[in-house]
Design a protein around this motif. Sequence first.
Motif, mmCIF file in Angstrom:
data_model
loop_
_atom_site.group_PDB
_atom_site.id
_atom_site.type_symbol
_atom_site.label_atom_id
_atom_site.label_comp_id
_atom_site.label_asym_id
_atom_site.label_seq_id
_atom_site.Cartn_x
_atom_site.Cartn_y
_atom_site.Cartn_z
ATOM 1 N N ILE A 1 0.838 -1.201 0.000
ATOM 2 C CA ILE A 1 0.000 0.000 0.000
ATOM 3 C C ILE A 1 0.871 1.248 0.000
ATOM 4 C CG2 ILE A 1 -1.748 1.315 1.262
ATOM 5 C CD1 ILE A 1 -2.679 -1.426 2.425
ATOM 6 N N SER A 2 1.899 1.258 0.806
ATOM 7 C CA SER A 2 2.808 2.395 0.873
ATOM 8 C C SER A 2 3.480 2.650 -0.466
ATOM 9 C CB SER A 2 3.856 2.155 1.959
ATOM 10 O OG SER A 2 4.680 3.271 2.105
ATOM 11 N N SER A 3 3.882 1.586 -1.129
ATOM 12 C CA SER A 3 4.511 1.706 -2.442
ATOM 13 C C SER A 3 3.553 2.306 -3.467
ATOM 14 C CB SER A 3 4.996 0.332 -2.913
ATOM 15 O OG SER A 3 5.497 0.398 -4.219
ATOM 16 N N VAL A 4 2.312 1.854 -3.442
ATOM 17 C CA VAL A 4 1.306 2.379 -4.370
ATOM 18 C C VAL A 4 1.008 3.849 -4.066
ATOM 19 C CG1 VAL A 4 -1.086 2.169 -5.147
ATOM 20 C CG2 VAL A 4 0.321 0.119 -4.849
ATOM 21 N N ILE A 5 0.924 4.194 -2.794
ATOM 22 C CA ILE A 5 0.711 5.602 -2.425
ATOM 23 C C ILE A 5 1.820 6.460 -3.019
ATOM 24 C CG2 ILE A 5 0.723 7.253 -0.506
ATOM 25 C CD1 ILE A 5 -0.658 5.064 1.186
ATOM 26 N N ASP A 6 3.061 6.003 -2.914
ATOM 27 C CA ASP A 6 4.193 6.756 -3.457
ATOM 28 C C ASP A 6 4.086 6.940 -4.963
ATOM 29 O OD1 ASP A 6 5.280 6.992 -0.927
ATOM 30 O OD2 ASP A 6 6.668 5.301 -1.189
#
Length: 65
Positions: A24-29
Amino acid sequence: MTDPRAVVMEVVLGAEPQLAPALISSVIDQVAVARAELRRLARALHVDPGLLTSGSLTGRGCCRR
């Protein structure tokens, strides 16, 4: 809103609890490159978490300018 990333994480995990927080963090970035974009995304999801699953590209407070 002091931590827009946390708001987005919470909404996404609420909708898809099986997703890994790192993913999720990667996609947010990738989606919200600028801090202002992240704030707009967090605000839109806070107002209407259903935007994640609605298929709608617009919504109150959505990311479009």
